[in-house]
Design a protein around this motif. Structure first.
Motif, PDB file in Angstrom:
ATOM      1  N   UNK A   1       0.838  -1.192   0.000  1.00 27.99           N
ATOM      2  CA  UNK A   1       0.000   0.000   0.000  1.00 27.99           C
ATOM      3  C   UNK A   1       0.882   1.254   0.000  1.00 27.99           C
ATOM      4  N   UNK A   2       0.360   2.332  -0.536  1.00 26.11           N
ATOM      5  CA  UNK A   2       1.075   3.608  -0.445  1.00 26.11           C
ATOM      6  C   UNK A   2       1.262   3.992   1.016  1.00 26.11           C
ATOM      7  N   UNK A   3       0.244   3.780   1.827  1.00 26.11           N
ATOM      8  CA  UNK A   3       0.360   3.965   3.279  1.00 26.11           C
ATOM      9  C   UNK A   3      -0.582   2.999   3.968  1.00 26.11           C
TER      10      UNK A   3
ATOM     11  N   UNK B   1       2.644   0.727   9.450  1.00 29.20           N
ATOM     12  CA  UNK B   1       3.117  -0.530   8.870  1.00 29.20           C
ATOM     13  C   UNK B   1       3.924  -0.324   7.598  1.00 29.20           C
ATOM     14  N   UNK B   2       3.573   0.661   6.795  1.00 33.11           N
ATOM     15  CA  UNK B   2       4.349   0.889   5.579  1.00 33.11           C
ATOM     16  C   UNK B   2       4.031   2.248   4.986  1.00 33.11           C
ATOM     17  N   UNK B   3       5.015   2.834   4.328  1.00 36.31           N
ATOM     18  CA  UNK B   3       4.809   3.939   3.410  1.00 36.31           C
ATOM     19  C   UNK B   3       5.651   3.636   2.169  1.00 36.31           C
TER      20      UNK B   3
ATOM     21  N   UNK C   1       0.308  11.330   7.624  1.00 34.54           N
ATOM     22  CA  UNK C   1       0.191  10.415   8.764  1.00 34.54           C
ATOM     23  C   UNK C   1       0.313  11.180  10.085  1.00 34.54           C
ATOM     24  N   UNK C   2       1.208  12.138  10.145  1.00 40.09           N
ATOM     25  CA  UNK C   2       1.383  12.921  11.367  1.00 40.09           C
ATOM     26  C   UNK C   2       0.132  13.724  11.696  1.00 40.09           C
ATOM     27  N   UNK C   3      -0.507  14.286  10.675  1.00 42.45           N
ATOM     28  CA  UNK C   3      -1.737  15.040  10.929  1.00 42.45           C
ATOM     29  C   UNK C   3      -2.826  14.121  11.474  1.00 42.45           C
ATOM     30  N   UNK C   4      -2.910  12.902  10.945  1.00 36.05           N
ATOM     31  CA  UNK C   4      -3.889  11.939  11.443  1.00 36.05           C
ATOM     32  C   UNK C   4      -3.625  11.599  12.911  1.00 36.05           C
TER      33      UNK C   4
ATOM     34  N   UNK D   1      12.732  -0.149   7.780  1.00 41.75           N
ATOM     35  CA  UNK D   1      13.582  -0.886   6.843  1.00 41.75           C
ATOM     36  C   UNK D   1      13.654  -0.116   5.523  1.00 41.75           C
ATOM     37  N   UNK D   2      13.444   1.204   5.605  1.00 46.17           N
ATOM     38  CA  UNK D   2      13.392   2.042   4.408  1.00 46.17           C
ATOM     39  C   UNK D   2      14.768   2.144   3.766  1.00 46.17           C
TER      40      UNK D   2
END
Length: 671
Positions: A174-176, A189-191, A209-212, A226-227
């Motif tokens: 997923x994108x996020x 979990x992922x970006x 994500x931070x705003x959420x 693991x980016x």
């Protein structure tokens, strides 16, 4: 093999998103001509979604904020089987049009494939209570949408069919994808940013994500880092350059190490690598010495000041990379370089035409204008239309001086349009002068592509593959320090709780589970939840509200009775709360089960399913998410890396740990 798809089970939105991802490029999609998916559906601004007041006032607890937010979403059916799902359409920018879709899936614990959360266990939150619900926040990618459509289900088996639809939240790529437990603890979990084909950059996804998290009032959020960027582990590269991982830009700090790494080891490893003197390192380069030294010298020259240690070198290179646009190269940094040997116009005429076109775009005041409009304006000074067509074609998405000429096809009119962007703000004055100075030697006229190649060379030979370095003392510790940083993958962020508001009428309550065994008392305690009270609220009223709230939050407390205050035996139910406590105080209630209830509280925690014994030689005593192998005699788990089983090899069918192996060797051989 026949692929079967129950099209009636999917919502109209899902097919709209599929068409959106699979049949057209998002950047070229014209939403203005599309029919509304539903009458009255709202389109939200991506860059503001989650801010205070947009779309709601985030002023309650996490659970209350989520419920309020979902009232603005469109409820979907069939996408995740029996799970409830909502969708939000988010506009990234209007021109060129770019929309993304946010899905929120509510996962009850009864429908979860796993009762316990493995992400909590790996982060070190195994003592948390299992929540009744999880909320998945997903920005799907075209790959995950395609995978969901092509998922092969068994139509004859209802459970298999449901499982296939639930698989949407289990898909990778997923994108996020972020998930929250209903008590406000969550996991990113992922970006997946632009390098994976997303229309959003990694930093845009993280800001969203931070705003959420901030708006919903999350408590703590963990992630597994693991980016990578072009083959480089960002948690190692950024640790050396900035003393923190890439996610540290948003406040994520050390959470939990793998292979026995603790926080002190992690900090010492960072300091060790950062303080390696470059001059000392140069003397110990065994292989590739000439090219690596030339690379270091190049950036010493570009910096204009002395780069003493590795932190100076990598910090400067990453800062320089952030200021160099990817489109920038030596061929496009000077207008005359646009002319090749086959061009039938002289460089002088081409440069004159370029200046005319740039001036025409300046007159548009940085707005998008059609190709024909630019051409007509330039024709007042350049009569050769063939030359103008050549220049307009060549200038598209190129840098000219301090300007970047953007070219894009209007998705509505299908006409090419141009826009001028001033990129001088991307460079400090001395950097612009230095990189455009004609007196510089060719090897110091750096480009973004060349910088990335140099960065990868230094990362590989200095940080990752330290076999090229020979020496003793601090130099010999580099490989160990790099390994420790790479073994630190779990990071967390704690979100500050807002102070009590509304005339100090807010209190924070938690429940501690009482047990017959005094040794168990206090082992299981919930996080505090906020409760708004009136001035005349009694402890009986508060107790009932606390019992209701915590039963709704936690699976193990559904039958728990909240009876009394902990350590306050003299308080009666009719006493006023604010007679004994001030606003903003923390109040602990005792919770009790019935006599026939199981008093082993381990079954209601996130580590309830993790009953295996872990005792690895690296010091790890819990499952940290790394590959492990179990001894076939004592059943103790250890890391495959620690017992020297390479990752590319299969785990042996029969495995004995060193203790059991030595124990067997002491037995006499059988006749």
């Amino acid at each position: 093999m026949i692929m079967e798809l129950d099209v009636t089970a999917y919502s109209p939105l899902f097919f709209f998103v599929c068409a959106h991802y699979l049949f057209v490029e998002m950047s070229q999609l014209d939403f203005t001509g599309c029919k509304k998916r539903r009458r009255g559906e709202r389109v939200f601004r991506f860059k503001a979604f989650g801010d205070q007041g947009y779309p709601i006032e985030f002023k309650g607890s996490f659970q209350q904020n989520v419920r309020a937010l979902l009232e603005f979403g469109q409820m979907e059916t069939g996408l995740c089987g029996p799970m409830v799902c909502w969708s939000f359409q988010l506009e990234v920018h209007r021109y060129p049009t770019l929309h993304v879709f946010l899905f929120v899936v509510e996962e009850p614990v009864e429908l979860s494939p796993n009762l316990c959360c493995r992400h909590c266990q790996y982060t070190g939150w195994g003592n948390h209570l299992i929540c009744n619900k999880k909320y998945h926040f997903l920005l799907p990618s075209k790959d995950t949408v395609s995978a969901c459509l092509s998922f092969e289900g068994n139509a004859s088996n209802t459970m298999d069919s449901l499982a296939s639809k639930c698989n949407f939240i289990e898909l990778q790529g997923h994108t996020m994808h972020g998930v929250f437990h209903s008590n406000g603890f969550g996991h990113l979990l992922c970006i997946n940013g632009a390098e994976t084909g997303s229309d959003l950059a990694g930093y845009q996804i993280m800001e969203f994500w931070e705003r959420l998290c901030t708006g919903l009032r999350a408590r703590e959020v963990s992630l597994r880092d693991i980016s990578q960027k072009r083959g480089m582990d960002l948690r190692l590269l950024h640790a050396v350059a900035y003393g923190k991982p890439w996610f540290g830009q948003w406040g994520y700090i050390y959470g939990h190490g793998t292979f026995g790494v603790n926080q002190l080891m992690y900090q010492n490893a960072i300091e060790t690598l950062q303080n390696i003197p470059i001059d000392l390192l140069a003397h110990h380069l065994a292989n590739d010495k000439t090219e690596t030294l030339a690379t270091i010298s190049r950036y010493q020259m570009l910096s204009g000041h002395s780069l003493v240690t590795l932190v100076d070198l990598f910090h400067f290179m990453l800062e320089l990379k952030s200021r160099l646009p990817k489109e920038r190269n030596t061929e496009s940094s000077h207008p005359g370089m646009l002319v090749d040997a086959s061009c039938r116009w002289s460089p002088k005429r081409v440069e004159m035409a370029i200046r005319v076109v740039i001036e025409a775009l300046k007159q548009a005041e940085y707005r998008w204008v059609s190709r024909q409009e630019v051409r007509d304006t330039a024709r007042a000074y350049i009569g050769d239309t063939g030359l103008l067509d050549f220049v307009l074609k060549s200038l598209g998405n190129h840098t000219v001086g301090k300007y970047f000429v953007r070219r894009c096809m209007n998705p509505v009119t299908k006409v090419l349009e141009y826009c001028l962007e001033d990129i001088s703000h991307a460079f400090p004055k001395q950097d612009v002068n230095r990189m455009n100075c004609s007196n510089l030697k060719p090897q110091y006229n750096i480009t973004w592509t060349q910088l990335m190649k140099d960065l990868f060379r230094l990362y590989r030979h200095v940080l990752k593959e330290n076999r090229a370095i020979s020496g003793s003392g601090i130099i010999s510790d580099m490989a160990i320090a790099s390994r420790i940083i790479l073994d630190t993958k779990y990071f967390i962020k704690k979100y500050a709780r807002e102070p009590a508001i509304l005339d100090n009428q807010e209190v924070y309550c938690s429940v501690v589970l009482a047990s017959k065994s005094e040794a168990d008392l206090g082992k299981v305690m919930t996080p505090h939840e906020s409760f708004m009270l009136g001035n005349n609220s009694t402890f009986n009223e508060l107790r009932l509200e606390v019992e209701k709230t915590f039963r709704e939050l936690y699976m193990g407390l559904r039958n728990c009775a909240v009876e009394s205050l902990a350590n306050f035996e003299s308080v009666t139910g009719s006493d006023l709360v604010f007679k004994l406590f001030k606003g903003g105080s923390q109040i602990v209630f005792e919770g009790k089960f019935s006599e026939d209830e199981n008093h082993d509280f381990g079954w209601i925690r996130e580590d309830a399913e993790s009953r295996s014994v872990v005792d690895c030689r690296c010091g790890t005593t819990i499952d940290d998410g790394e590959r492990m192998v179990s001894c076939d005699i004592c059943e103790v788990w250890q890391h495959t890396r620690c017992v020297e089983i390479p990752n590319h090899e299969e785990v042996p069918i029969i495995f004995l740990c060193s203790k059991c192996e030595q124990y067997l060797l002491r037995f006499p051989s059988l006749p």
